[in-house]
Design a protein around this motif. Structure first.
Motif, PDB file in Angstrom:
ATOM      1  N   ASN A 128       0.839  -1.193   0.000  1.00  0.00           N
ATOM      2  CA  ASN A 128       0.000   0.000   0.000  1.00  0.00           C
ATOM      3  C   ASN A 128       0.880   1.251   0.000  1.00  0.00           C
ATOM      4  OD1 ASN A 128      -1.665   2.260   1.407  1.00  0.00           O
ATOM      5  ND2 ASN A 128      -3.192   0.707   0.880  1.00  0.00           N
ATOM      6  N   THR A 129       0.444   2.279  -0.687  1.00  0.00           N
ATOM      7  CA  THR A 129       1.207   3.527  -0.791  1.00  0.00           C
ATOM      8  C   THR A 129       1.535   4.098   0.580  1.00  0.00           C
ATOM      9  OG1 THR A 129       0.100   3.984  -2.896  1.00  0.00           O
ATOM     10  CG2 THR A 129       1.157   5.834  -1.795  1.00  0.00           C
ATOM     11  N   LEU A 130       0.678   3.844   1.571  1.00  0.00           N
ATOM     12  CA  LEU A 130       0.868   4.369   2.925  1.00  0.00           C
ATOM     13  C   LEU A 130       1.513   3.354   3.867  1.00  0.00           C
ATOM     14  CD1 LEU A 130      -2.587   6.161   3.245  1.00  0.00           C
ATOM     15  CD2 LEU A 130      -0.394   7.171   2.585  1.00  0.00           C
ATOM     16  N   SER A 131       2.047   2.270   3.313  1.00  0.00           N
ATOM     17  CA  SER A 131       2.669   1.245   4.153  1.00  0.00           C
ATOM     18  C   SER A 131       4.108   1.603   4.487  1.00  0.00           C
ATOM     19  CB  SER A 131       2.584  -0.121   3.462  1.00  0.00           C
ATOM     20  OG  SER A 131       3.335  -0.118   2.260  1.00  0.00           O
ATOM     21  N   ASP A 132       4.755   0.722   5.251  1.00  0.00           N
ATOM     22  CA  ASP A 132       6.120   0.931   5.734  1.00  0.00           C
ATOM     23  C   ASP A 132       7.090   1.190   4.578  1.00  0.00           C
ATOM     24  OD1 ASP A 132       8.666   0.692   6.969  1.00  0.00           O
ATOM     25  OD2 ASP A 132       7.846  -0.675   8.472  1.00  0.00           O
ATOM     26  N   THR A 133       7.950   2.186   4.733  1.00  0.00           N
ATOM     27  CA  THR A 133       8.973   2.469   3.719  1.00  0.00           C
ATOM     28  C   THR A 133      10.379   2.152   4.201  1.00  0.00           C
ATOM     29  OG1 THR A 133       9.192   4.777   4.442  1.00  0.00           O
ATOM     30  CG2 THR A 133       7.576   4.302   2.693  1.00  0.00           C
ATOM     31  N   LEU A 134      10.539   1.782   5.486  1.00  0.00           N
ATOM     32  CA  LEU A 134      11.873   1.577   6.058  1.00  0.00           C
ATOM     33  C   LEU A 134      12.230   0.109   6.247  1.00  0.00           C
ATOM     34  CD1 LEU A 134      11.861   4.412   8.759  1.00  0.00           C
ATOM     35  CD2 LEU A 134      12.770   4.481   6.430  1.00  0.00           C
ATOM     36  N   SER A 135      11.242  -0.735   6.456  1.00  0.00           N
ATOM     37  CA  SER A 135      11.517  -2.157   6.686  1.00  0.00           C
ATOM     38  C   SER A 135      12.197  -2.770   5.457  1.00  0.00           C
ATOM     39  CB  SER A 135      10.217  -2.902   6.974  1.00  0.00           C
ATOM     40  OG  SER A 135      10.435  -4.304   6.939  1.00  0.00           O
TER      41      SER A 135
END
Length: 463
Positions: A63-70
């Motif tokens: 999802n566009t709003l999901s985690d970006t760092l993991s």
């Protein structure tokens, strides 16, 4: 024996052509097929596509709003993996791809419930003759559960749209084998933010307009892996191509009137759809392209639309029979029905076939000359129709091909190779009864997109 006699005649004509100069060679049409296209089709791998779909689905949610760092979950991990895959393909072809992120910052609005960077991944195979002219294949990076703004719930998005993204990656593998041979550039693109409003496509289309990209075609792939429909039909032999009609702003350019002279169903995007249909007819077995005269599915949208909005031709390629309980759904069992877009529903062989369709269309368009500019037509109250066009400056140009069809026919029905000239009269073909177009053809037989005439002219008299 008949075929042998024809072959002997052709060999003799080729042998004596230099004796007669260019007049005879102009009449010899280029080859009708290219074995490189067959090679691309044969090498499209269901196994590689399966592996890529499983990897993308394995990020849990994109999802566009999901985690970006993991490093293992969310859209950030997914787009880093996609870029790494394009980088790996580029390394295999000697650095033939220009791979980069295309980033657009969005403030909270609509389904974008918080400020976010929408990040596309772009890989460009640069053309030799026309590096700023692009053919583009896109898939979507992002996925969604039942809630379009839910960045936490698992949303593997195996078909919607890991299948299209995996297709773009596989097409890059297939086409990059011929790096260095293309006249025009090819871009393989992963677009983000589709489920919240087509934001990634809007950002890249705006960038293309600002930077002056010349886009021949956008092939947007959104769900190319399902063959079991909600309507109970199981079908792996057809797919749909959605295309817009002639855009309203194009209806009345200078000296032309589509309402009076036709052309309502002959806009640039519709010609892209016909191009796809022709390639499938010529090269594929047990597969048919179904042209849908609509921008997209009723009440829904796809990532070709932002490019259409910027005036670029583009189409949506997808499965024929959707299954709505397997898209945009939380994974669950309810009243005995299993919901969710999971890997188990994917037909990987079908996804490989549709990937091959895209790859062959991309390659053919990239090998082809530029479309003939300024195609013109004349023939009012005449027994014949004359077409004229400006010459294409391309050392690989063999000449031009004229097409015509009944005004109610969806596909081009008739064609004639006319050689390297810029005007031709179709004798006893009355202009009132047909629609017409012209394509440019390379020496190895690859055609440009057909151009519908959009102005009238006075034919030059024969000298």
């Amino acid at each position: 024996m008949k075929h042998l006699r024809h072959l002997a005649t052709l060999v003799a004509l080729v042998a004596i052509a230099p004796m007669f100069g260019s007049s005879l060679s102009a009449q010899l049409s280029p080859p009708a097929s290219d074995n490189r296209i067959l090679d691309i089709i044969d090498n499209s791998s269901a196994e590689r596509i399966e592996a890529d779909i499983r990897t993308l689905a394995g990020f849990g949610t994109r999802n566009t709003l999901s985690d970006t760092l993991s490093p293992t979950r969310g859209i950030g991990a997914a787009r880093r993996w996609i870029k790494a895959e394009f980088d790996r393909i580029s390394a295999d072809c000697g650095g033939c791809l220009e791979v980069y992120y295309d980033r657009h910052h969005l403030e909270a609005q609509g389904r974008i419930t918080e400020d976010v960077d929408v990040v596309n991944v772009v890989a460009v195979l640069r053309g030799n003759a026309n590096p700023n002219r692009y053919v583009i294949m896109s898939g979507d990076i992002d996925s969604r559960a039942s809630g379009g703004s839910d960045g936490e719930t698992d949303a593997p998005g195996a078909n919607d749209n890991a299948s299209g993204m995996a297709g773009a990656i596989e097409a890059a593998r297939l086409v990059s084998r011929y790096a260095g041979t293309f006249a025009n550039s090819i871009a393989f693109v992963g677009l983000s933010g589709e489920e919240q409003g087509l934001w990634g496509g809007a950002g890249l289309a705006a960038r293309a307009r600002e930077e002056g990209w010349e886009i021949t075609a956008v092939l947007n792939n959104d769900m190319i892996g399902n063959t079991t429909g909600i309507d109970g039909v199981v079908d792996n032999t057809t797919f749909r191509v959605f295309s817009e009609a002639t855009r309203v702003p194009d209806y009345e350019p200078e000296n032309w009137d589509y309402r009076r002279y036709g052309g309502e169903v002959d806009g640039p995007s519709r010609q892209i759809a016909r191009y796809v249909h022709r390639i499938v007819d010529e090269y594929f077995v047990n597969l048919d392209a179904i042209m849908i005269y609509r921008l997209d599915r009723f009440g829904r949208g796809g990532h070709h639309t932002p490019f259409n909005n910027e005036g670029y031709p583009g189409v949506r390629i997808m499965e024929t029979h959707e299954n709505y309980i397997w898209q945009h759904q939380d994974i669950r069992v309810e009243n005995g029905i299993a919901y969710g877009d999971v890997v188990e529903h994917i037909d990987f062989d079908y996804a490989a076939k549709l990937t091959a369709v895209n790859a062959t269309v991309l390659a053919s368009m990239a090998w082809a000359p530029q479309p003939p500019p300024a195609v013109r037509i004349a023939g009012a109250v005449q027994p014949s129709t004359t077409l004229g066009w400006d010459a294409v400056a391309d050392p690989n140009l063999a000449g031009y091909k004229i097409y015509w069809r009944d005004t109610t026919a969806p596909q081009w029905q008739n064609s004639r190779w006319v050689g390297d000239i810029t005007q031709y009269t179709l004798e006893n073909i009355v202009i009132d009864n047909y629609l017409f177009g012209v394509s440019a053809v390379s020496r190895d037989g690859h055609e440009s997109v057909i151009v519908f005439p959009t102005s009238q002219f006075r034919p030059q008299r024969d000298r």
